[in-house]
Design a protein around this motif. Structure first.
Motif, PDB file in Angstrom:
ATOM      1  N   LEU A  86     -45.936  16.481 -20.102  1.00 31.62           N
ATOM      2  CA  LEU A  86     -47.420  16.923 -20.088  1.00 31.62           C
ATOM      3  C   LEU A  86     -45.983  18.055 -21.535  1.00 31.62           C
ATOM      4  N   SER A  87     -46.917  18.441 -22.900  1.00 29.39           N
ATOM      5  CA  SER A  87     -45.861  18.449 -23.888  1.00 29.39           C
ATOM      6  C   SER A  87     -46.585  20.451 -23.852  1.00 29.39           C
ATOM      7  N   ALA A  88     -47.362  20.729 -23.237  1.00 30.63           N
ATOM      8  CA  ALA A  88     -47.841  22.099 -23.870  1.00 30.63           C
ATOM      9  C   ALA A  88     -46.709  23.190 -23.630  1.00 30.63           C
ATOM     10  N   GLY A  89     -45.886  22.940 -22.942  1.00 34.80           N
ATOM     11  CA  GLY A  89     -44.698  24.240 -22.378  1.00 34.80           C
ATOM     12  C   GLY A  89     -43.838  23.973 -24.024  1.00 34.80           C
ATOM     13  N   ILE A  90     -43.874  23.388 -24.896  1.00 32.99           N
ATOM     14  CA  ILE A  90     -42.817  23.015 -25.812  1.00 32.99           C
ATOM     15  C   ILE A  90     -42.882  23.943 -26.814  1.00 32.99           C
ATOM     16  N   PRO A  91     -43.877  24.036 -27.321  1.00 33.02           N
ATOM     17  CA  PRO A  91     -44.547  24.957 -27.948  1.00 33.02           C
ATOM     18  C   PRO A  91     -43.859  26.942 -27.872  1.00 33.02           C
ATOM     19  N   PHE A  92     -43.982  26.542 -26.050  1.00 34.32           N
ATOM     20  CA  PHE A  92     -42.946  28.217 -25.556  1.00 34.32           C
ATOM     21  C   PHE A  92     -41.028  27.248 -25.639  1.00 34.32           C
ATOM     22  N   LEU A  93     -41.062  26.593 -25.126  1.00 31.15           N
ATOM     23  CA  LEU A  93     -39.875  26.486 -25.016  1.00 31.15           C
ATOM     24  C   LEU A  93     -38.930  26.696 -26.961  1.00 31.15           C
ATOM     25  N   ARG A  94     -39.567  25.762 -27.881  1.00 28.61           N
ATOM     26  CA  ARG A  94     -39.088  26.516 -29.226  1.00 28.61           C
ATOM     27  C   ARG A  94     -39.109  28.058 -29.678  1.00 28.61           C
ATOM     28  N   TRP A  95     -40.176  29.134 -28.522  1.00 29.37           N
ATOM     29  CA  TRP A  95     -40.051  30.621 -29.520  1.00 29.37           C
ATOM     30  C   TRP A  95     -38.774  30.259 -28.982  1.00 29.37           C
ATOM     31  N   TRP A  96     -38.555  29.982 -27.036  1.00 31.12           N
ATOM     32  CA  TRP A  96     -37.529  31.288 -26.750  1.00 31.12           C
ATOM     33  C   TRP A  96     -36.175  30.573 -26.739  1.00 31.12           C
ATOM     34  N   TRP A  97     -35.959  29.087 -26.716  1.00 22.50           N
ATOM     35  CA  TRP A  97     -35.201  28.800 -27.234  1.00 22.50           C
ATOM     36  C   TRP A  97     -34.082  27.911 -28.681  1.00 22.50           C
ATOM     37  N   PRO A  98     -34.939  28.448 -29.413  1.00 29.02           N
ATOM     38  CA  PRO A  98     -35.322  27.985 -30.747  1.00 29.02           C
ATOM     39  C   PRO A  98     -33.409  26.875 -31.239  1.00 29.02           C
ATOM     40  N   ARG A  99     -32.598  27.013 -30.216  1.00 27.72           N
ATOM     41  CA  ARG A  99     -31.335  26.421 -30.650  1.00 27.72           C
ATOM     42  C   ARG A  99     -31.347  25.098 -29.592  1.00 27.72           C
ATOM     43  N   THR A 100     -32.020  25.406 -28.736  1.00 23.93           N
ATOM     44  CA  THR A 100     -32.310  23.785 -27.855  1.00 23.93           C
ATOM     45  C   THR A 100     -32.525  23.155 -27.882  1.00 23.93           C
ATOM     46  N   ARG A 101     -32.433  21.522 -27.795  1.00 20.87           N
ATOM     47  CA  ARG A 101     -32.920  19.821 -28.848  1.00 20.87           C
ATOM     48  C   ARG A 101     -34.088  19.925 -26.784  1.00 20.87           C
ATOM     49  N   VAL A 102     -35.087  19.749 -27.765  1.00 21.41           N
ATOM     50  CA  VAL A 102     -35.972  18.723 -26.706  1.00 21.41           C
ATOM     51  C   VAL A 102     -36.702  17.757 -26.837  1.00 21.41           C
ATOM     52  N   LEU A 103     -36.965  17.368 -25.730  1.00 23.39           N
ATOM     53  CA  LEU A 103     -36.750  14.944 -25.503  1.00 23.39           C
ATOM     54  C   LEU A 103     -38.287  15.468 -24.883  1.00 23.39           C
TER      55      LEU A 103
END
Length: 186
Positions: A116-133
């Motif tokens: 489920l990719s829906a939360g990725i924009p949230f992760l990008r906003w709050w954790w911008p330096r953390t890599r997302v796979l």
């Protein structure tokens, strides 16, 4: 085995840790990474200890159930699953970011988001330096059939847009087959 300095803190996000192929893959990946010395935490909105793999219940992995108190998995006999899956994922992310502070305490280096990719924009906003796979089994927008009716197109439009936005926010998209890779690249 990586040194303590090179060991990563990897957060897995999975919607429902039941018994299935996606769950087996996530748990195997988590156990393998943990055996290499990485710190693994799995967050999920559902994990029934009577219906899950051993690693999810026996302490092998740090599995935390969050985001399951406001929204059901479905309503009306299994309807609205995509809506409630997204709402549960966002509830989970809000809970572990703002209310429990677990993500700040864990200081993640990598997010491994499954299904489920829906939360990725949230992760990008709050954790911008953390890599997302993002592990994509198959894009949901292509799984839904029968879009001929106008109300189906209207209903699915926001979900399809959110899925595409989320997938574009991932640093890497992992897939389970050459076929899925070809579909995702389109």
């Amino acid at each position: 085995m990586p040194s303590t300095a090179s060991a990563k803190r990897i957060i897995f996000l999975h919607p429902d840790l039941g018994i299935g192929g996606a769950e087996r893959l996530i748990l195997d990946a988590a156990v393998s990474l943990q055996s290499l010395g990485h710190k693994i935490t799995i967050f999920t909105s559902h994990c029934d200890p009577t219906h899950c793999f051993d690693e999810a219940r026996n302490g092998t992995l740090d599995v935390r159930v969050r985001g399951n108190t406001l929204f059901p998995a479905t309503i009306l006999g299994g309807r609205f699953k995509i809506l409630f899956s997204i709402l549960r994922q966002l509830h989970l992310l809000i809970q572990i970011t703002f209310f429990s502070g677990e993500l700040a305490q864990l200081r993640p280096d990598v997010f491994f988001v499954d299904q489920l990719s829906a939360g990725i924009p949230f992760l990008r906003w709050w954790w911008p330096r953390t890599r997302v796979l993002f592990y994509c089994h198959f894009p949901d927008l292509l799984l839904v059939r029968d879009r001929g009716r106008w109300w189906k197109r209207i209903w699915r439009g926001p979900f399809d847009t959110l899925e595409g936005w989320g997938m574009r926010g991932a640093d890497k998209i992992l897939v389970n087959s050459g076929f899925t890779k070809g579909v995702v690249e389109e």
